[in-house]
Design a protein around this motif. Structure first.
Motif, PDB file in Angstrom:
ATOM      1  N   GLY A  94      62.925  -2.537 154.857  1.00 53.60           N
ATOM      2  CA  GLY A  94      62.484  -3.839 154.370  1.00 53.60           C
ATOM      3  C   GLY A  94      60.981  -3.969 154.329  1.00 53.60           C
ATOM      4  O   GLY A  94      60.428  -5.060 154.493  1.00 53.60           O
ATOM      5  N   SER A  95      60.289  -2.845 154.080  1.00 48.33           N
ATOM      6  CA  SER A  95      58.827  -2.845 154.074  1.00 48.33           C
ATOM      7  C   SER A  95      58.294  -2.463 152.700  1.00 48.33           C
ATOM      8  O   SER A  95      58.980  -1.811 151.906  1.00 48.33           O
ATOM      9  CB  SER A  95      58.287  -1.866 155.126  1.00 48.33           C
ATOM     10  OG  SER A  95      58.707  -0.542 154.840  1.00 48.33           O
ATOM     11  N   VAL A  96      57.073  -2.871 152.451  1.00 43.68           N
ATOM     12  CA  VAL A  96      56.402  -2.586 151.186  1.00 43.68           C
ATOM     13  C   VAL A  96      55.092  -1.867 151.479  1.00 43.68           C
ATOM     14  O   VAL A  96      54.356  -2.242 152.397  1.00 43.68           O
ATOM     15  CB  VAL A  96      56.106  -3.888 150.407  1.00 43.68           C
ATOM     16  CG1 VAL A  96      55.366  -3.586 149.109  1.00 43.68           C
ATOM     17  CG2 VAL A  96      57.403  -4.640 150.118  1.00 43.68           C
ATOM     18  N   PRO A 247      77.040  -2.136 151.146  1.00 43.02           N
ATOM     19  CA  PRO A 247      76.498  -3.270 151.907  1.00 43.02           C
ATOM     20  C   PRO A 247      77.116  -4.578 151.438  1.00 43.02           C
ATOM     21  O   PRO A 247      77.571  -4.685 150.291  1.00 43.02           O
ATOM     22  CB  PRO A 247      74.998  -3.209 151.621  1.00 43.02           C
ATOM     23  CG  PRO A 247      74.901  -2.470 150.329  1.00 43.02           C
ATOM     24  CD  PRO A 247      76.021  -1.482 150.336  1.00 43.02           C
ATOM     25  N   ASP A 248      77.148  -5.549 152.310  1.00 43.66           N
ATOM     26  CA  ASP A 248      77.717  -6.828 151.921  1.00 43.66           C
ATOM     27  C   ASP A 248      76.855  -7.485 150.844  1.00 43.66           C
ATOM     28  O   ASP A 248      75.709  -7.127 150.621  1.00 43.66           O
ATOM     29  CB  ASP A 248      77.870  -7.752 153.136  1.00 43.66           C
ATOM     30  CG  ASP A 248      76.530  -8.052 153.786  1.00 43.66           C
ATOM     31  OD1 ASP A 248      75.718  -8.735 153.135  1.00 43.66           O
ATOM     32  OD2 ASP A 248      76.297  -7.598 154.924  1.00 43.66           O
ATOM     33  N   ARG A 249      77.439  -8.452 150.163  1.00 47.78           N
ATOM     34  CA  ARG A 249      76.787  -9.062 149.007  1.00 47.78           C
ATOM     35  C   ARG A 249      75.470  -9.735 149.383  1.00 47.78           C
ATOM     36  O   ARG A 249      74.526  -9.750 148.601  1.00 47.78           O
ATOM     37  CB  ARG A 249      77.730 -10.072 148.372  1.00 47.78           C
ATOM     38  CG  ARG A 249      78.979  -9.438 147.783  1.00 47.78           C
ATOM     39  CD  ARG A 249      79.919 -10.493 147.221  1.00 47.78           C
ATOM     40  NE  ARG A 249      79.303 -11.201 146.117  1.00 47.78           N
ATOM     41  CZ  ARG A 249      79.894 -12.209 145.487  1.00 47.78           C
ATOM     42  NH1 ARG A 249      81.087 -12.627 145.856  1.00 47.78           N
ATOM     43  NH2 ARG A 249      79.268 -12.816 144.482  1.00 47.78           N
ATOM     44  N   LEU A 250      75.403 -10.281 150.593  1.00 46.32           N
ATOM     45  CA  LEU A 250      74.174 -10.949 151.015  1.00 46.32           C
ATOM     46  C   LEU A 250      73.015  -9.975 151.091  1.00 46.32           C
ATOM     47  O   LEU A 250      71.914 -10.232 150.600  1.00 46.32           O
ATOM     48  CB  LEU A 250      74.396 -11.630 152.373  1.00 46.32           C
ATOM     49  CG  LEU A 250      73.216 -12.452 152.920  1.00 46.32           C
ATOM     50  CD1 LEU A 250      72.958 -13.650 152.019  1.00 46.32           C
ATOM     51  CD2 LEU A 250      73.513 -12.906 154.347  1.00 46.32           C
ATOM     52  N   VAL A 251      73.257  -8.809 151.702  1.00 41.11           N
ATOM     53  CA  VAL A 251      72.212  -7.789 151.817  1.00 41.11           C
ATOM     54  C   VAL A 251      71.857  -7.233 150.452  1.00 41.11           C
ATOM     55  O   VAL A 251      70.683  -7.037 150.118  1.00 41.11           O
ATOM     56  CB  VAL A 251      72.662  -6.655 152.762  1.00 41.11           C
ATOM     57  CG1 VAL A 251      71.656  -5.521 152.745  1.00 41.11           C
ATOM     58  CG2 VAL A 251      72.855  -7.194 154.169  1.00 41.11           C
ATOM     59  N   LYS A 253      72.057  -8.620 147.501  1.00 40.96           N
ATOM     60  CA  LYS A 253      71.260  -9.564 146.723  1.00 40.96           C
ATOM     61  C   LYS A 253      69.841  -9.654 147.246  1.00 40.96           C
ATOM     62  O   LYS A 253      68.876  -9.728 146.471  1.00 40.96           O
ATOM     63  CB  LYS A 253      71.911 -10.948 146.764  1.00 40.96           C
ATOM     64  CG  LYS A 253      71.194 -11.972 145.887  1.00 40.96           C
ATOM     65  CD  LYS A 253      71.943 -13.287 145.826  1.00 40.96           C
ATOM     66  CE  LYS A 253      71.219 -14.271 144.911  1.00 40.96           C
ATOM     67  NZ  LYS A 253      71.943 -15.567 144.828  1.00 40.96           N
ATOM     68  N   SER A 254      69.673  -9.606 148.562  1.00 38.51           N
ATOM     69  CA  SER A 254      68.338  -9.664 149.147  1.00 38.51           C
ATOM     70  C   SER A 254      67.499  -8.473 148.714  1.00 38.51           C
ATOM     71  O   SER A 254      66.326  -8.609 148.386  1.00 38.51           O
ATOM     72  CB  SER A 254      68.454  -9.716 150.670  1.00 38.51           C
ATOM     73  OG  SER A 254      67.184  -9.621 151.273  1.00 38.51           O
TER      74      SER A 254
END
Length: 288
Positions: A94-96, A247-251, A253-254
């Motif tokens: 989750g890093s840029v 992965p679940d839909r929440l992850v 989409k994030s």
């Protein structure tokens, strides 16, 4: 490298631009080696004094060789090395991260670059702004000396110089104009050095490795040259066969949203890159 007078000059001739060899020769050697080690060789890793000194010794030998080589000025005539920035997403962490590399692109005329900038539609603030141009990104590359306005992101024909002989790349003209700080200019030079030394730091060994790699590419089937994978590798098994659930839909989409934000940042970096090249083109206009 301490002065940026050249990058601020309003009227230039192509021959006024320094070659990569000129810049390697004129920059602060210790600072360049420091940036190579910190940004490329050992990024985010601490090294001992002994290991650091050993790396400096190897870099010294490579830079000495590069600064003494006779140049092949014909191979990349009409091509330019210029810094191009980009953002990379590490979805798992989750890093840029922000990267700067020295891109090898053909010299383009003012009209062509202005067309490219118009086609990009200006700086973006949302992903919807750039969605309309994404479908154009696979158009043919431009030829040196001209860029059609029908060609958009990637159309400048940037090419890798990993397999190019050092004599050819060192002879390339370089443009470091723009709002770069001194360290960023060193990062750009370090990135060029890092790509040139992909196969090693010793000139003779690099030449041999390049020859082997080129021969291997010539022998490889065309479909494998494009993908780098054999046909057997493409027989994919469904994820459930290995007990690997998506992965679940929440992850999901994030992550998609994060990727879209990175796309916006890279759209703006591409536009800034074109504008820096346009600025150079205007300075060169009418001068030989």
């Amino acid at each position: 490298m301490g002065s940026t007078i050249l990058w601020n000059t309003r009227r230039l001739r192509w021959r006024d631009l320094p070659t990569l060899q000129d810049l390697f020769d004129s920059c602060n050697r210790a600072l360049l080696e420091q940036v190579i080690i910190e940004e490329f060789a050992c990024r985010d890793v601490r090294v001992s004094k002994g290991r650091y000194a050993a790396m400096q010794h190897r870099l010294d030998a490579s830079l000495d060789a590069m600064e003494s080589l006779p140049l092949d000025k014909k191979a990349n005539r009409g091509w330019l090395l210029a810094p191009q920035a980009s953002y990379l997403l590490n979805a798992c962490a989750g890093s840029v991260s922000w990267r700067l590399h020295m891109a090898l692109v053909p010299r383009c005329d003012t009209a062509g670059l202005e067309g490219l900038i118009r086609d990009k539609g200006g700086f973006a603030t949302s992903y919807s702004h750039i969605g309309k141009t994404r479908k154009h990104r696979c158009r043919p590359a431009a030829s040196p000396g001209n860029c059609s306005r029908d060609q958009v992101p990637g159309a400048l024909g940037e090419r890798s110089y990993t397999l190019a002989p050092w004599e050819e790349i060192l002879a390339c003209k370089v443009w470091l104009g723009g709002d770069w700080c001194c360290r960023e200019r060193y990062i750009a030079l370090a990135s060029a050095f890092w790509e040139m030394t992909f196969f090693g730091f010793e000139y003779d060994r690099v030449q041999a490795r390049m020859a082997q790699e080129k021969a291997a590419c010539m022998m490889m089937p065309v479909d494998q040259r494009r993908t780098g994978r054999s046909s057997e590798d493409c027989d994919e098994m469904p994820s459930y066969a290995y007990g690997l659930n998506p992965p679940d839909r929440l992850v999901r989409k994030s992550r998609r949203r994060m990727a879209e934000r990175i796309a916006v940042l890279n759209h703006n970096e591409d536009l800034a890159f074109y504008e820096r090249l346009l600025d150079l083109s205007k300075r060169l206009k009418g001068r030989r």
